[in-house]
Design a protein around this motif. Structure first.
Motif, mmCIF file in Angstrom:
data_model
loop_
_atom_site.group_PDB
_atom_site.id
_atom_site.type_symbol
_atom_site.label_atom_id
_atom_site.label_comp_id
_atom_site.label_asym_id
_atom_site.label_seq_id
_atom_site.Cartn_x
_atom_site.Cartn_y
_atom_site.Cartn_z
ATOM 1 N N UNK A 276 0.833 -1.188 0.000
ATOM 2 C CA UNK A 276 0.000 0.000 0.000
ATOM 3 C C UNK A 276 0.877 1.250 0.000
ATOM 4 N N UNK A 277 0.287 2.342 -0.436
ATOM 5 C CA UNK A 277 0.926 3.653 -0.359
ATOM 6 C C UNK A 277 0.058 4.530 0.525
ATOM 7 N N UNK A 278 0.669 5.081 1.590
ATOM 8 C CA UNK A 278 -0.072 5.838 2.592
ATOM 9 C C UNK A 278 0.394 7.284 2.573
ATOM 10 N N UNK A 279 -0.537 8.212 2.699
ATOM 11 C CA UNK A 279 -0.248 9.650 2.681
ATOM 12 C C UNK A 279 -0.755 10.271 3.976
ATOM 13 N N UNK A 280 0.110 11.076 4.609
ATOM 14 C CA UNK A 280 -0.286 11.912 5.740
ATOM 15 C C UNK A 280 -0.109 13.363 5.317
ATOM 16 N N UNK A 281 -1.137 14.179 5.523
ATOM 17 C CA UNK A 281 -1.059 15.609 5.222
ATOM 18 C C UNK A 281 -1.524 16.385 6.445
ATOM 19 N N UNK B 234 -8.123 6.702 -1.282
ATOM 20 C CA UNK B 234 -9.170 6.529 -0.288
ATOM 21 C C UNK B 234 -8.804 7.354 0.938
ATOM 22 N N UNK B 235 -9.690 8.274 1.314
ATOM 23 C CA UNK B 235 -9.463 9.047 2.533
ATOM 24 C C UNK B 235 -9.853 8.178 3.717
ATOM 25 N N UNK B 236 -8.873 7.829 4.501
ATOM 26 C CA UNK B 236 -9.110 6.932 5.620
ATOM 27 C C UNK B 236 -9.769 7.672 6.779
ATOM 28 N N UNK B 237 -9.260 8.848 7.099
ATOM 29 C CA UNK B 237 -9.828 9.588 8.226
ATOM 30 C C UNK B 237 -9.313 11.020 8.223
ATOM 31 N N UNK B 238 -9.996 11.848 8.960
ATOM 32 C CA UNK B 238 -9.522 13.190 9.276
ATOM 33 C C UNK B 238 -9.183 13.214 10.769
ATOM 34 N N UNK B 239 -8.005 13.676 11.075
ATOM 35 C CA UNK B 239 -7.585 13.834 12.474
ATOM 36 C C UNK B 239 -7.351 15.315 12.691
ATOM 37 N N UNK C 113 -6.966 18.690 11.620
ATOM 38 C CA UNK C 113 -6.669 19.241 10.302
ATOM 39 C C UNK C 113 -5.858 18.285 9.459
ATOM 40 N N UNK C 114 -5.548 17.110 9.981
ATOM 41 C CA UNK C 114 -4.720 16.143 9.256
ATOM 42 C C UNK C 114 -5.591 15.248 8.378
ATOM 43 N N UNK C 115 -5.022 14.866 7.227
ATOM 44 C CA UNK C 115 -5.700 13.959 6.285
ATOM 45 C C UNK C 115 -4.868 12.697 6.175
ATOM 46 N N UNK C 116 -5.500 11.551 6.369
ATOM 47 C CA UNK C 116 -4.845 10.253 6.190
ATOM 48 C C UNK C 116 -5.530 9.567 5.010
ATOM 49 N N UNK C 117 -4.753 9.196 4.005
ATOM 50 C CA UNK C 117 -5.291 8.559 2.798
ATOM 51 C C UNK C 117 -4.381 7.410 2.393
ATOM 52 N N UNK C 118 -4.919 6.522 1.577
ATOM 53 C CA UNK C 118 -4.089 5.398 1.120
ATOM 54 C C UNK C 118 -4.529 4.986 -0.282
ATOM 55 N N UNK C 119 -3.589 4.304 -0.956
ATOM 56 C CA UNK C 119 -3.801 3.779 -2.306
ATOM 57 C C UNK C 119 -3.415 2.309 -2.316
ATOM 58 N N UNK C 120 -4.137 1.537 -3.075
ATOM 59 C CA UNK C 120 -3.816 0.126 -3.194
ATOM 60 C C UNK C 120 -5.041 -0.669 -3.578
ATOM 61 N N UNK C 121 -4.876 -1.958 -3.827
ATOM 62 C CA UNK C 121 -6.019 -2.791 -4.202
ATOM 63 C C UNK C 121 -6.991 -2.916 -3.030
ATOM 64 N N UNK C 122 -8.289 -3.029 -3.291
ATOM 65 C CA UNK C 122 -8.920 -3.135 -4.612
ATOM 66 C C UNK C 122 -9.370 -1.810 -5.182
#
Length: 573
Positions: free
Chosen positions: A314-319, A357-362, A364-373
């Motif tokens: 998976x590829x995970x993004x924190x902003x 896919x936006x996993x959650x908002x913490x 002002x933080x954004x947690x998102x990830x990319x991957x199957x499916x």
């Protein structure tokens, strides 16, 4: 309303058509029997009567010939007695045949008059019968008297008496012959009229049969068409409703007009649409809290709810918004909520646009990830990096909107974002209690993405990715290696890279600074402090990262470390 199934309707159509055809067949058979009876009547009464009259006429002529023979023998003085007797006998036989033929003719005529099946000619037949009766009576009186007188004269060879009787006898004979011919012609006319009536009735029977067949066919087809349309019309409504649902018109309702299988199908269709509307409301409502694709999976694929966690690449993004604490201290609560909502709206859009896919908002933080499916595994790192670059550009939009959002033009807060992206194995699945779960990612890769986001403040950068991400996007994204560092809580050092921009769309001056920075980084790792310091100092005015490295090199130059490996250890998250 009674429930009548489609099979019963179809069976009723078949029975109705069969019944109509049976009625037509019975009526046709009845009319055909009438035609047969009329033909039989003609054959048994009319034709025999005409034949008997013809036979009577022929017998009458034969009798006249033998009478002439008798009279001629009587005028002949040399005639033999036996010849005269033989001629007389034959004349009497012909006379009896004439009488019998006339009696048979009258019998057939009276039989026809008594028959209930007639051709509206009983009056004619009765008149003819009366004429025949008068003819017989006259023949038995006047004509018989003349014959007797002629026979006496012939036997006596009284020529004078014969000469007187013969003309009168010829007149009576001719009158009898003429009347017999007239009566025979009348009987033939009556017989021909009866036969023509039979033929007309036969033609009428044929026309009536065809007409009844057409009426029965039209009636049957009309009823069949009505029943068929009653079956087909709901099906067409179902087809139109299905097409409307396919177009997304979930307010479609099918009118149910029967209680058969089609009506049950219409009820099932309406219930299905109700469920689709309910699912759409769930998607619409929960899509604001969860990624729509997760909601769709939970609604359309319930088995996802019980899915166990799986390890996937998976590829995970924190902003995270930079300086959020200071912003919250200098703005009102309402203004802060307005800024954060707009900030999250703008920065969430690139994630979804690039299949994340936006996993959650913490906060002002954004947690998102990319991957199957949810996206192609081969492109997940590229999609995440492109989304991060677009998120930076969306900040320019937010900065331009700040005066309108806050209602002021001065003392606006400085808004920036720090983003960390990491690619690696992570556990994906439903995490939570029996009552509340969250379809999310967890593991070391998630923690690393969070550490990279926090590391931006130590390197003066905004977009940092790990080595796995950098390797996955080579050739598509311009990168700059920043450092090898050891994050807090990690035992293995990490190579960290900065995103510069898409290949072919990155300013040349940034690429030039990258080349100079790489030279300084190599000198830094080789512990050539003076040379590295010179390079970083030259770049420091335009590059915050180089300024940080210049200060770090200055520190290392003052206090050279033992066993230098080029790895920098972070002491804060």
């Amino acid at each position: 309303m009674a429930r009548i199934t489609v099979s019963v309707k179809i069976f009723a159509i078949a029975v109705g058509l069969l019944l109509l055809m049976s009625i037509v067949a019975l009526l046709t058979a009845r009319m055909t029997r009438t035609v047969d009876a009329q033909l039989r009547t003609v054959a048994e009464n009319y034709d025999p009567a005409a034949d008997q009259l013809a036979r009577a006429s022929a017998s009458s002529l034969e009798r006249a010939l033998w009478l002439r023979r008798v009279l001629m023998e009587g005028l002949n003085d040399d005639a033999q007695v036996n010849e005269l007797a033989d001629a007389k006998k034959k004349m009497e036989a012909a006379d009896a045949a004439t009488t019998a033929a006339l009696q048979q003719a009258r019998k057939h005529i009276n039989d026809q008059i008594a028959d209930p099946l007639d051709f509206d000619d009983n009056i004619k037949l009765a008149r003819l019968d009366a004429q025949l009766e008068m003819l017989v009576m006259r023949r038995d009186s006047d004509f018989r008297r003349l014959i007797d007188a002629a026979m006496i004269a012939a036997v006596a060879h009284d020529r004078a008496a014969l000469d007187r009787i013969l003309p009168e006898l010829d007149r009576e004979r001719d009158l009898l012959t003429t009347r017999l011919q007239q009566y025979r012609d009348q009987m033939q006319d009556i017989s021909a009229h009866a036969l023509n009536g039979t033929r007309a009735y036969q033609h009428q029977t044929l026309q009536t049969s065809l007409l009844m067949l057409l009426v029965a066919a039209a009636l049957g087809l009309t009823v069949a068409a009505a029943v068929t349309m009653g079956v087909v019309r709901p099906i067409r409504r179902l087809v139109a409703g299905a097409a409307a649902i396919q177009r997304g018109e979930l307010d479609t309702v099918i009118a149910v007009t029967s209680r058969d299988e089609i009506g049950q199908l219409g009820d099932a269709f309406n219930k299905m649409v109700d469920e689709l509307r309910a699912k759409e409301r769930i998607r619409s409502t929960f899509g604001k809290y969860l990624d729509p694709r997760i909601v769709e999976g939970l609604v359309d694929r319930p088995e996802l709810l019980s899915a166990a966690g799986e390890r996937r690449l998976m590829t995970v993004l924190f902003a995270d918004m930079q300086g959020f604490t200071s912003i919250s201290e200098t703005t009102t609560a309402q203004a802060l909520v307005t800024i954060v909502n707009r900030y999250l709206t703008l920065l969430s859009a690139p994630v979804r646009e690039h299949q994340g896919v936006i996993d959650k908002y913490i906060g002002d933080a954004i947690v998102a990830y990319w991957g199957p499916p949810f996206c192609d595994p081969a492109n997940q790192a590229i999609q995440a990096c492109l989304a991060a670059l677009d998120m930076q550009r969306e900040l320019d939009t937010l900065r331009a909107e700040l005066p309108d959002l806050l209602g002021v033009k001065r003392y606006l807060p400085t808004i920036a974002v720090r983003i960390g992206i990491a690619t690696g194995e992570a556990v994906v699945g439903n995490i939570g209690s029996d009552l509340t779960k969250n379809y999310t990612v967890m593991g070391d890769t998630v923690n690393l993405a969070s550490r990279l986001e926090g590391a931006n403040k130590f390197y003066g950068t905004e977009l940092l990715v790990n080595e796995a991400t950098a390797m996955a996007v080579q050739g598509r994204i311009e990168l700059r290696e920043v450092d090898r560092f050891l994050p807090v809580g990690k035992s293995e050092p990490q190579r960290v890279y900065e995103l510069l921009g898409p290949v072919g769309n990155t300013p040349p001056e940034r690429l030039a600074r990258r080349e100079r920075f790489v030279e300084g980084l190599e000198l830094y790792r080789a512990a050539q402090w003076d040379e590295a310091h010179a390079v970083f100092t030259a770049l420091a005015t335009e590059d915050p990262t180089s300024a940080i490295f210049a200060a770090r090199v200055e520190q290392l130059r003052q206090e050279p470390p033992d066993n230098w490996t080029g790895v920098w250890t972070l002491t804060e998250k």
